[in-house]
Design a protein around this motif. Sequence first.
Motif, PDB file in Angstrom:
ATOM      1  N   ASP A  78       2.632   2.920   2.625  1.00 18.36           N
ATOM      2  CA  ASP A  78       3.131   2.245   1.289  1.00 18.36           C
ATOM      3  C   ASP A  78       1.746   1.708   0.574  1.00 18.36           C
ATOM      4  O   ASP A  78       1.091   1.157   0.913  1.00 18.36           O
ATOM      5  CB  ASP A  78       4.071   1.182   1.523  1.00 18.36           C
ATOM      6  N   MET A  80       1.573  -0.541  -1.342  1.00 18.53           N
ATOM      7  CA  MET A  80       1.388  -1.906  -1.490  1.00 18.53           C
ATOM      8  C   MET A  80       0.186  -2.518  -0.669  1.00 18.53           C
ATOM      9  O   MET A  80      -0.677  -3.173  -0.836  1.00 18.53           O
ATOM     10  CB  MET A  80       2.603  -2.759  -1.072  1.00 18.53           C
ATOM     11  N   CYS A  84      -1.587  -1.173  -4.574  1.00 18.66           N
ATOM     12  CA  CYS A  84      -1.043  -0.917  -5.585  1.00 18.66           C
ATOM     13  C   CYS A  84       0.663  -1.355  -5.496  1.00 18.66           C
ATOM     14  O   CYS A  84       1.376  -0.891  -4.585  1.00 18.66           O
ATOM     15  CB  CYS A  84      -0.830   0.515  -5.805  1.00 18.66           C
ATOM     16  N   TYR A  85       1.436  -1.887  -6.784  1.00 20.90           N
ATOM     17  CA  TYR A  85       2.555  -2.535  -6.873  1.00 20.90           C
ATOM     18  C   TYR A  85       3.140  -1.717  -7.889  1.00 20.90           C
ATOM     19  O   TYR A  85       2.794  -2.042  -9.105  1.00 20.90           O
ATOM     20  CB  TYR A  85       2.707  -3.990  -6.814  1.00 20.90           C
ATOM     21  N   HIS A  86       4.299  -0.753  -7.659  1.00 22.86           N
ATOM     22  CA  HIS A  86       4.980  -0.283  -9.037  1.00 22.86           C
ATOM     23  C   HIS A  86       3.794   0.567  -9.909  1.00 22.86           C
ATOM     24  O   HIS A  86       4.175   0.375 -11.048  1.00 22.86           O
ATOM     25  CB  HIS A  86       5.673  -1.336  -9.522  1.00 22.86           C
ATOM     26  N   PRO A 316       6.658  -2.723   3.908  1.00 28.24           N
ATOM     27  CA  PRO A 316       6.622  -3.720   3.256  1.00 28.24           C
ATOM     28  C   PRO A 316       7.824  -4.393   2.683  1.00 28.24           C
ATOM     29  O   PRO A 316       7.898  -5.534   2.019  1.00 28.24           O
ATOM     30  CB  PRO A 316       5.382  -3.594   2.079  1.00 28.24           C
ATOM     31  N   ASN A 339       0.539 -11.315  -5.628  1.00 31.76           N
ATOM     32  CA  ASN A 339      -0.479 -10.051  -5.696  1.00 31.76           C
ATOM     33  C   ASN A 339      -1.718 -10.106  -6.504  1.00 31.76           C
ATOM     34  O   ASN A 339      -2.833  -9.614  -6.132  1.00 31.76           O
ATOM     35  CB  ASN A 339       0.122  -8.718  -5.534  1.00 31.76           C
ATOM     36  N   HIS A 342      -4.602 -12.272  -5.112  1.00 27.37           N
ATOM     37  CA  HIS A 342      -4.861 -11.797  -3.696  1.00 27.37           C
ATOM     38  C   HIS A 342      -6.025 -12.327  -3.048  1.00 27.37           C
ATOM     39  O   HIS A 342      -7.048 -12.500  -3.517  1.00 27.37           O
ATOM     40  CB  HIS A 342      -4.852 -10.206  -3.670  1.00 27.37           C
ATOM     41  N   ARG A 351       5.832  -9.647  -0.099  1.00 26.68           N
ATOM     42  CA  ARG A 351       5.572  -8.419   0.665  1.00 26.68           C
ATOM     43  C   ARG A 351       5.545  -8.581   2.165  1.00 26.68           C
ATOM     44  O   ARG A 351       4.899  -9.358   2.711  1.00 26.68           O
ATOM     45  CB  ARG A 351       3.987  -7.626   0.233  1.00 26.68           C
TER      46      ARG A 351
END
Length: 395
Positions: A78, A80, A84-86, A316, A339, A342, A351
């Motif tokens: 994934d 994430m 990378c988120y959305h 996640p 995130n 981080h 996550r």
Amino acid sequence: LGLGFGLGLGSGLGPGSGLGFGSAQGLGSRLGLGSGLGSGLGSGRRRRMATFAGSDPNPNPKPRPGEGMIDIGANLLDPMFQGCYHGSQKHEPDLHHVLARAFDDAQAHPLAAVLVTASNLEESLDAMALCGGPADASPNPDAAAAAAELDPYRARLYHTMGVHPTCSDEFFSDDADGPQGHLAKLREAVGAGVAAGKCIAIGEAGLDYARLHFASKERQLDGFALQLGLAEETKLPMFLHNRDTEGDFERIMRENRGRIRGGVVHSFTGSLAEARALVDLDLYIGVNGCSLKTEENLEVVRWLPTERIMLETDAPWCGIRASHAGHGHVATTWPAKANKKHSPEFTVKGRCEPCHMTQVLEVVCAVRGEADPVAFRDAVTRNTVDLFFPPESEG
């Protein structure tokens, strides 16, 4: 399309029925490692890196009960885990830090292995590369760049190969030779994964009628049939998906159970009646945070026979949230940050990670009244080993 005849999948499909016959929230290849095989195929403690690769004379030591838990389903491809988120890049890739937490033997319940879930052919090849399979499975430069930091963990990573029901259209649109052509590519990939000692199941395969906007019921039934045939042919167990299927999944498994070695219905959120029916078929039930949301879910977990339970995170996704009925039993936590803030020493808020298997174990043991969590953990690990790592699979 009546695959029971036209695709030659054998009589077990019930040709008279006319049937054509992974949690893949992110469709398509999620790690973006490419594909090039053959013909196109809890605490604030400082955590130390596990070092279990390189010193072991067996490059793929099979996990065994007593060595730690096995997360049977983690979506490590994934985006994430690439930060990378959305569609928005929030931080650097941190999969190596995620795996360091999972395999840290300073915690009470470290993991012995993680099974990486694949949702389509391209992801199957990516999963093979991630887990240390043939080098030419994924020649993308990103894979080579990540190699050094992930190398310490590959010996404990295994994977599935298959097509999630919501990706079933790829059997019909990605190959000029039609479903059989795409199946041939998947079969070739599976062969390479098995030869490398890394592919341990066909899947994520099954049915998902809650998301018919991704693939129609007919396409899902046909794709499921193809993969039942592949599981029969390869003698690999199945990693199964069943969501809102109106009894079709249970019926198909009942008609075809004798054709396959076994399987686990992962991320189970169904009713007690559904659980009883699947256990009657000698299938295992995968339990994660999504299986612990409601009191009805907890009732199912209390009932499940120990010898039919497996544990997972579906990372996640499927973390145990404060709104879940089982949340009050969580005892172990890790420090977390958003995130965009981080830090490698912290988990990411919202996550789920493989290290959260400890929380799944804690909730399940509390709900079931298990007096000895270690004994229960080892019993569940034995179930996982029996299905995915039988003695004859030793290399």
